[in-house]
Design an enzyme around this catalytic site. Structure first.
Site, PDB file in Angstrom:
ATOM      1  N   GLY A  21      -2.948  -7.898 -57.461  1.00 15.71           N
ATOM      2  CA  GLY A  21      -4.336  -7.775 -57.093  1.00 15.71           C
ATOM      3  C   GLY A  21      -4.416  -6.414 -56.430  1.00 15.71           C
ATOM      4  O   GLY A  21      -5.006  -6.230 -55.187  1.00 15.71           O
ATOM      5  N   ALA A  22      -3.767  -5.162 -56.908  1.00 17.71           N
ATOM      6  CA  ALA A  22      -3.525  -3.850 -56.306  1.00 17.71           C
ATOM      7  C   ALA A  22      -4.705  -3.091 -56.380  1.00 17.71           C
ATOM      8  O   ALA A  22      -4.789  -1.938 -55.918  1.00 17.71           O
ATOM      9  CB  ALA A  22      -2.172  -3.212 -56.460  1.00 17.71           C
ATOM     10  N   ILE A  26      -7.109  -5.761 -49.733  1.00 18.28           N
ATOM     11  CA  ILE A  26      -5.829  -5.569 -48.757  1.00 18.28           C
ATOM     12  C   ILE A  26      -4.802  -5.276 -49.846  1.00 18.28           C
ATOM     13  O   ILE A  26      -3.856  -4.574 -49.681  1.00 18.28           O
ATOM     14  CB  ILE A  26      -5.664  -6.746 -48.020  1.00 18.28           C
ATOM     15  CG1 ILE A  26      -5.367  -8.273 -49.036  1.00 18.28           C
ATOM     16  CG2 ILE A  26      -6.797  -6.963 -47.062  1.00 18.28           C
ATOM     17  CD1 ILE A  26      -4.963  -9.343 -48.155  1.00 18.28           C
ATOM     18  N   SER A 138      -3.646 -17.996 -45.841  1.00 16.65           N
ATOM     19  CA  SER A 138      -4.919 -17.541 -45.130  1.00 16.65           C
ATOM     20  C   SER A 138      -5.102 -18.558 -43.924  1.00 16.65           C
ATOM     21  O   SER A 138      -4.118 -19.801 -43.890  1.00 16.65           O
ATOM     22  CB  SER A 138      -6.175 -17.963 -46.053  1.00 16.65           C
ATOM     23  OG  SER A 138      -7.458 -18.293 -45.356  1.00 16.65           O
ATOM     24  N   TYR A 164      -9.802 -23.965 -52.113  1.00 16.00           N
ATOM     25  CA  TYR A 164      -9.197 -22.882 -51.518  1.00 16.00           C
ATOM     26  C   TYR A 164      -8.440 -23.271 -50.610  1.00 16.00           C
ATOM     27  O   TYR A 164      -7.147 -22.528 -50.489  1.00 16.00           O
ATOM     28  CB  TYR A 164     -10.421 -22.013 -51.179  1.00 16.00           C
ATOM     29  CG  TYR A 164     -10.010 -20.783 -50.344  1.00 16.00           C
ATOM     30  CD1 TYR A 164      -9.565 -19.755 -51.034  1.00 16.00           C
ATOM     31  CD2 TYR A 164     -10.014 -20.630 -48.916  1.00 16.00           C
ATOM     32  CE1 TYR A 164      -8.919 -18.422 -50.543  1.00 16.00           C
ATOM     33  CE2 TYR A 164      -9.469 -19.660 -48.302  1.00 16.00           C
ATOM     34  CZ  TYR A 164      -8.912 -18.419 -48.822  1.00 16.00           C
ATOM     35  OH  TYR A 164      -8.523 -17.257 -48.499  1.00 16.00           O
TER      36      TYR A 164
END
Length: 303
Positions: A21-22, A26, A138, A164
């Site tokens: 997820g780059a 973040i 999270s 989630y």
């Protein structure tokens, strides 16, 4: 203890990092900072055009490679193409509260992407990993419950926030069980976890979800921070001399922002029996298994 900042990071020349997820949020900030400090960064992204656009805004040794965590075939292909040793694997990519969806393999989208995809990726790359595996969880894990009978929401009404929270709880249980197995094997690799706090990133820009919109507009402006601040816990977990299974998050109000420090996890996230059960379930669903063999005369797998 001195707070961890970008200035705490020393020269990383000779280090190879994989960041999922780059291309945004973040993950993008983590990739940028690692590359600026001298690391070679493999940007593992679903959309390579967006990844390339992100890489053009950075300096350093960056390579964009395709990885769709919602497709185990893509995960395996990515792992097969990583031939060099990997010092740091940062399992950062994730989804937050989308409508009900399914991965290519039929898993609920959040559980399949946030947990199962990273579970498979980690095990496939583990023989090449030399230092750390950092998995991003999270504060939402605190309300999470693993439904072992129906983890993919096939028998009950779908609740996006509960799904989630389940996936983020799974991230922490995975980290603990991975560390247990690494320790039993005698591996120097450390499994770590982090959470970004309340970071203003694209993860929260979901117009179809009014609850998330409200969080972005109200809570983030009061207790949140920017994407770079959200990346610091992951970098602290990846680069500081900390015990395996340490969980890093912001130390400010509600763990929403502030300097990154070791933080507590929920009681459910500290349950070793649940961690082992989740590992067994994840192996069954993905077909990925712990690839290392215990350093003993018996040569038995760690389980």
């Amino acid at each position: 203890m001195t707070p961890f900042t970008v200035d705490s990071i020393t020269d990383l020349t000779g280090t190879t990092a994989v960041v999922t997820g780059a291309n945004s949020g973040i993950g993008r900030e983590a990739a940028r900072i690692l590359a600026e400090k001298g690391a070679r960064v493999l940007m593992a992204v679903r959309d390579t055009d967006k990844g390339a656009a992100a890489a053009r805004t950075m300096t350093g040794d960056l390579e964009v490679r395709r990885l769709d965590l919602a497709d185990l075939g893509s995960v395996r292909s990515f792992a097969e193409e990583v031939e060099e040793p990997v010092d740091l694997l940062i399992n950062n990519a994730g989804l937050m509260m989308p409508p009900l969806g399914r991965t290519a393999d039929g898993f609920e989208l959040q559980f399949g992407t946030n947990h199962l995809g990273h579970f498979a990726l980690t095990n496939l790359l583990l023989p090449q990993i030399r230092d750390r595996v950092v998995t991003v969880s999270s504060v939402g894990h605190r309300t999470g419950v693993i439904d072992f009978e129906d983890p993919n929401w096939q028998q009950r009404p779908y609740r996006a926030m509960r799904a989630y929270a389940q996936s983020k709880l799974a991230n922490l249980l995975f980290t603990s069980e991975l560390q247990r197995r690494l320790t039993a094997f005698g591996s120097p690799v450390r499994a770590m976890a982090a959470h970004p706090g309340f970071a203003a990133t694209d993860l929260l820009r979901t117009p179809q979800n009014r609850i998330v919109d409200t969080v972005e507009k109200v809570v983030l402006r009061v207790v949140g921070h920017d994407a770079e601040g959200g990346a610091l816990p992951s970098l602290h977990a990846a680069l500081s001399d900390l015990p395996g299974d340490t969980y890093i998050g912001p130390g400010g109000f509600l763990e929403g922002s502030g300097d990154p420090w070791p933080v507590e996890r929920s009681r459910r996230a500290s349950d070793p029996a649940a961690a082992r059960r989740l590992w067994a379930l994840s192996e069954e669903l993905t077909g990925a298994t712990f690839p290392l063999v215990a350093a003993s005369a018996s040569g038995q797998r760690v389980d």
